[in-house]
Scaffold this active site. Structure first.
Site, mmCIF file in Angstrom:
data_model
loop_
_atom_site.group_PDB
_atom_site.id
_atom_site.type_symbol
_atom_site.label_atom_id
_atom_site.label_comp_id
_atom_site.label_asym_id
_atom_site.label_seq_id
_atom_site.Cartn_x
_atom_site.Cartn_y
_atom_site.Cartn_z
ATOM 1 N N HIS A 1 0.845 -1.212 0.000
ATOM 2 C CA HIS A 1 0.000 0.000 0.000
ATOM 3 C C HIS A 1 0.876 1.256 0.000
ATOM 4 O O HIS A 1 0.612 2.212 -0.738
ATOM 5 C CB HIS A 1 -0.883 0.054 1.263
ATOM 6 C CG HIS A 1 -1.933 -1.002 1.347
ATOM 7 N ND1 HIS A 1 -2.118 -1.771 2.470
ATOM 8 C CD2 HIS A 1 -2.885 -1.399 0.462
ATOM 9 C CE1 HIS A 1 -3.142 -2.602 2.273
ATOM 10 N NE2 HIS A 1 -3.619 -2.399 1.061
ATOM 11 N N LYS B 1 -17.421 -6.253 8.008
ATOM 12 C CA LYS B 1 -16.271 -7.089 7.623
ATOM 13 C C LYS B 1 -15.482 -7.594 8.832
ATOM 14 O O LYS B 1 -14.535 -8.340 8.662
ATOM 15 C CB LYS B 1 -15.326 -6.266 6.736
ATOM 16 C CG LYS B 1 -15.518 -6.482 5.239
ATOM 17 C CD LYS B 1 -14.393 -5.816 4.476
ATOM 18 C CE LYS B 1 -14.193 -6.420 3.088
ATOM 19 N NZ LYS B 1 -13.069 -5.797 2.392
ATOM 20 N N ARG C 1 -1.986 -6.413 -8.395
ATOM 21 C CA ARG C 1 -0.809 -7.217 -8.059
ATOM 22 C C ARG C 1 -0.589 -8.332 -9.074
ATOM 23 O O ARG C 1 0.519 -8.590 -9.500
ATOM 24 C CB ARG C 1 -0.972 -7.842 -6.672
ATOM 25 C CG ARG C 1 -0.863 -6.848 -5.539
ATOM 26 C CD ARG C 1 -1.378 -7.419 -4.262
ATOM 27 N NE ARG C 1 -2.785 -7.775 -4.377
ATOM 28 C CZ ARG C 1 -3.579 -8.061 -3.362
ATOM 29 N NH1 ARG C 1 -3.101 -8.069 -2.147
ATOM 30 N NH2 ARG C 1 -4.850 -8.348 -3.562
ATOM 31 N N SER D 1 -3.101 -7.813 2.975
ATOM 32 C CA SER D 1 -3.394 -7.644 4.399
ATOM 33 C C SER D 1 -3.881 -8.967 4.989
ATOM 34 O O SER D 1 -3.546 -9.322 6.113
ATOM 35 C CB SER D 1 -4.462 -6.573 4.596
ATOM 36 O OG SER D 1 -4.033 -5.352 4.073
HETATM 37 O O1 PNS Z 1 -8.938 -2.843 0.060
HETATM 38 P P1 PNS Z 1 -10.200 -3.384 -0.538
HETATM 39 O O2 PNS Z 1 -11.000 -4.113 0.526
HETATM 40 O O3 PNS Z 1 -9.949 -4.224 -1.754
HETATM 41 O O4 PNS Z 1 -11.075 -2.114 -1.003
HETATM 42 C C1 PNS Z 1 -12.350 -2.291 -1.557
HETATM 43 C C2 PNS Z 1 -13.094 -0.953 -1.729
HETATM 44 C C3 PNS Z 1 -13.102 -0.174 -0.433
HETATM 45 C C4 PNS Z 1 -12.400 -0.119 -2.777
HETATM 46 C C5 PNS Z 1 -14.544 -1.274 -2.203
HETATM 47 O O5 PNS Z 1 -15.094 -2.265 -1.377
HETATM 48 C C6 PNS Z 1 -15.463 -0.070 -2.232
HETATM 49 O O6 PNS Z 1 -15.279 0.832 -3.007
HETATM 50 N N1 PNS Z 1 -16.467 -0.065 -1.332
HETATM 51 C C7 PNS Z 1 -17.395 1.035 -1.197
HETATM 52 C C8 PNS Z 1 -18.812 0.645 -1.618
HETATM 53 C C9 PNS Z 1 -19.002 0.841 -3.096
HETATM 54 O O7 PNS Z 1 -18.834 1.913 -3.643
HETATM 55 N N2 PNS Z 1 -19.396 -0.262 -3.768
HETATM 56 C C10 PNS Z 1 -19.571 -0.283 -5.186
HETATM 57 C C11 PNS Z 1 -18.221 -0.440 -5.859
HETATM 58 S S1 PNS Z 1 -18.400 -1.122 -7.412
#
Ligand code: PNS
Length: 176
Positions: A25, A49, A98, A136
């Site tokens: 990150h 979560k 990645r 993570s």
């Molecule tokens: O680090 P992560 O868990 O891969 O991040 C995922 C994240 C936070 C980018 C994604 O879950 C997100 O954007 N959540 C917010 C809800 C949202 O907008 N959902 C629709 C996305 S298509």
């Protein structure tokens, strides 16, 4: 002389769970912060979560790790990412890729986000090769099972992980 194009006024969001933040990150934060005027690193507030660290703890770790970078802000969000980005005046979402396995999930999210708000662009950066296997989830699993994650997360994150998983050993490290 014509003015050269600038990205100084571009605001970008780097969203994620950051539970916890890894050196992967941090590499992405440092590299993407050089491409935009302001980078807001934002922690998803999703208690469903069952994260290891609270949003406040994750934000504090991000602040500690990025204190030397001038154009970074740390924040949290809930609800739709694109709505949050828009409210912050951001036009770019930063995500890292990645391996091929990340691609499908990232593509789905990027296309859904574009459908919701076409004016916001998702910008993908390839992870640094030294970090392409770090997640993570795996970091937590390795620490939980007693393994060494030195070099994969900042040293202070390593300590927080040890405190969380092995509090007795951290308080009393000398075996009796
Ligand atoms: O680090 P992560 O868990 O891969 O991040 C995922 C994240 C936070 C980018 C994604 O879950 C997100 O954007 N959540 C917010 C809800 C949202 O907008 N959902 C629709 C996305 S298509």
């Amino acid at each position: 002389m014509p003015e050269s194009p600038t990205t100084d006024n571009v605001v970008a969001i780097y969203p994620g769970s950051f539970d916890p933040l890894t050196n992967g990150h941090l590499d992405l934060i440092a590299r993407s912060s050089r491409l935009v005027g302001r980078l807001i690193v934002s922690v998803l507030n999703n208690e469903a979560k069952q994260p290891l660290f609270s949003v406040q703890e994750r934000m504090a770790m991000l602040r500690e790790a990025t204190g030397d970078l001038p154009n970074i802000e740390i924040d949290s969000f809930d609800g739709l990412l694109v709505d949050y980005a828009s409210a912050q005046g951001a036009t770019v979402i930063v995500r890292g890729i990645r391996a091929v396995s990340d691609y499908e999930y990232e593509l789905q999210m990027a296309l859904m986000n574009r459908r919701l708000r076409p004016e916001i662009e998702t910008m993908f950066l390839m992870s640094g090769e030294a970090y392409s296997f770090i997640s993570s989830r795996l970091v937590k699993e390795v620490v939980r099972l007693g393994g060494d994650v030195r070099g994969l997360v900042p040293a202070f994150v390593e300590s927080r992980l040890a405190e969380r998983f092995r509090p007795a050993q951290v308080l009393n490290p000398v075996p009796r």
